[in-house]
Structure formats: structure tokens, C-alpha cells
Design an enzyme around this catalytic site. Sequence first.
Site, PDB file in Angstrom:
ATOM      1  N   ARG A  22      12.159   4.809  13.140  1.00 25.48           N
ATOM      2  CA  ARG A  22      10.543   5.485  12.851  1.00 25.48           C
ATOM      3  C   ARG A  22      10.085   5.094  13.628  1.00 25.48           C
ATOM      4  NH1 ARG A  22       8.565   4.711   6.758  1.00 25.48           N
ATOM      5  NH2 ARG A  22       7.184   7.150   7.683  1.00 25.48           N
TER       6      ARG A  22
ATOM      7  N   ASN B 107       8.186  -5.601  -0.650  1.00 30.66           N
ATOM      8  CA  ASN B 107       8.241  -4.083   0.347  1.00 30.66           C
ATOM      9  C   ASN B 107       6.378  -4.570   0.782  1.00 30.66           C
ATOM     10  OD1 ASN B 107       8.132  -1.994   1.633  1.00 30.66           O
ATOM     11  ND2 ASN B 107       8.885  -0.861  -0.196  1.00 30.66           N
TER      12      ASN B 107
ATOM     13  N   ARG C 172       5.386  10.750  -2.855  1.00 32.39           N
ATOM     14  CA  ARG C 172       4.420  10.940  -1.710  1.00 32.39           C
ATOM     15  C   ARG C 172       5.436  11.295  -1.014  1.00 32.39           C
ATOM     16  NH1 ARG C 172       4.597   5.119   1.245  1.00 32.39           N
ATOM     17  NH2 ARG C 172       3.847   5.849   3.755  1.00 32.39           N
TER      18      ARG C 172
ATOM     19  N   TYR D  47      11.052   8.352   1.373  1.00 30.64           N
ATOM     20  CA  TYR D  47      11.177   7.375   0.515  1.00 30.64           C
ATOM     21  C   TYR D  47      11.656   8.599  -1.073  1.00 30.64           C
ATOM     22  CZ  TYR D  47       7.648   5.754   3.072  1.00 30.64           C
ATOM     23  OH  TYR D  47       6.659   5.399   4.472  1.00 30.64           O
TER      24      TYR D  47
ATOM     25  N   ALA E 283       3.004  -1.234   5.073  1.00 26.03           N
ATOM     26  CA  ALA E 283       2.171  -0.547   6.021  1.00 26.03           C
ATOM     27  C   ALA E 283       2.042  -2.412   6.707  1.00 26.03           C
ATOM     28  CB  ALA E 283       1.214   0.573   5.598  1.00 26.03           C
TER      29      ALA E 283
ATOM     30  N   GLU F 116      12.286  -9.451   2.423  1.00 26.48           N
ATOM     31  CA  GLU F 116      11.813  -8.346   3.005  1.00 26.48           C
ATOM     32  C   GLU F 116      13.068  -7.285   2.891  1.00 26.48           C
ATOM     33  OE1 GLU F 116      10.528  -6.639   7.331  1.00 26.48           O
ATOM     34  OE2 GLU F 116      10.999  -8.441   7.619  1.00 26.48           O
TER      35      GLU F 116
ATOM     36  N   PRO G 140       0.636  -1.362   0.405  1.00 23.09           N
ATOM     37  CA  PRO G 140      -0.224  -0.039   0.005  1.00 23.09           C
ATOM     38  C   PRO G 140       0.998   0.823  -0.181  1.00 23.09           C
ATOM     39  CG  PRO G 140      -0.311  -0.864   2.024  1.00 23.09           C
ATOM     40  CD  PRO G 140       0.861  -2.306   1.286  1.00 23.09           C
ATOM     41  N   ASN G 141       0.335   2.263  -0.950  1.00 23.15           N
ATOM     42  CA  ASN G 141       1.087   3.708  -0.593  1.00 23.15           C
ATOM     43  C   ASN G 141       2.366   3.721  -1.560  1.00 23.15           C
ATOM     44  OD1 ASN G 141      -1.082   4.808  -0.067  1.00 23.15           O
ATOM     45  ND2 ASN G 141      -0.206   3.518   2.311  1.00 23.15           N
TER      46      ASN G 141
ATOM     47  N   HIS H 215      12.049  -2.254   2.273  1.00 23.28           N
ATOM     48  CA  HIS H 215      11.837  -1.323   3.180  1.00 23.28           C
ATOM     49  C   HIS H 215      12.719  -0.576   2.412  1.00 23.28           C
ATOM     50  CE1 HIS H 215       9.141  -2.819   5.868  1.00 23.28           C
ATOM     51  NE2 HIS H 215      10.088  -3.544   6.065  1.00 23.28           N
TER      52      HIS H 215
END
Length: 140
Positions: A107, A74, A17, A22, A77, A98, A9-10, A100
Amino acid sequence: MKILIVNGPNLNLLGSRQPQIYGNESMEQYLDFLKECFKDVEIEYFQSNHEGDIIDELHRVGYDNEEYQGIILNAGAYTHTSLAIADAIAAIKLPVVEVHISNVAAREPIRHTSLITPVCRGVIAGFGMDSYRLAIESLV
């Protein structure tokens, strides 16, 4: 060799964004770079904002499909909330790395726990878009 990159998502908004987190590069732009770096690797890309679609894609590619050699995920969330995606990774045969873009450990506290890490081959985080390149290198 064929690898699937799955973004959650996103991440369709990469390049616009929160560029301070990012970066300014879209995934489409970065995919062009990856394909130049790894000319002997076929890189397929999938993005969805929907948990079930991500699970379906993991099953499609990772369960009984000899065409692919690995998945880079990735999960956005969903990394921190989706036991269903973790179960899907555990159920498939292909290795999953995985990824990121940001250093999630630096964070918000909710991002410090990954439900998918225990079922992934490894984790690459905090190297910006280059995290994807490093993930491909871990699979080839």
C-alpha cells in the site's frame, strides 16, 4: 485459554469501509466464525478509535493478568504513528501478534513502516479477515 483481539481506529467500520481493501464482513460476523473454529479458546474483543483507550486495554490485560495468554492487535493507522502503543506493548508481559487485514507493504509508502513490529511476537498481514485466525493459531 483466553485471547484478546484489539482493533484500532476505523476498524469499527469493517464490512462497510472500503470493501475492496477490507472485505464485506463485519468484525462481529467474523468473531462468530472464530469462536466456532476455536471452541477451547475464549476470545474477547475490544475496539477503540482512541490511542489512550488502546493503551489502557493493553495494560489491563497484558501487564499483570494471568487470565489471558495473548493479544492480537490490529492497531490500524496507529501502527505507523504510535510510539506510545509500541511502548505499551514493550511494557507488558503477554505476547502480542500484530495483524493487518491488507498487505500494508503493498500500500502507500507511509504504511510500510510499523512502529509496533519490533515489540510484537510476529506479524500476520494480507490474508484478509483470515489474518485473525492465523494469529490465534500462532498463540495456541
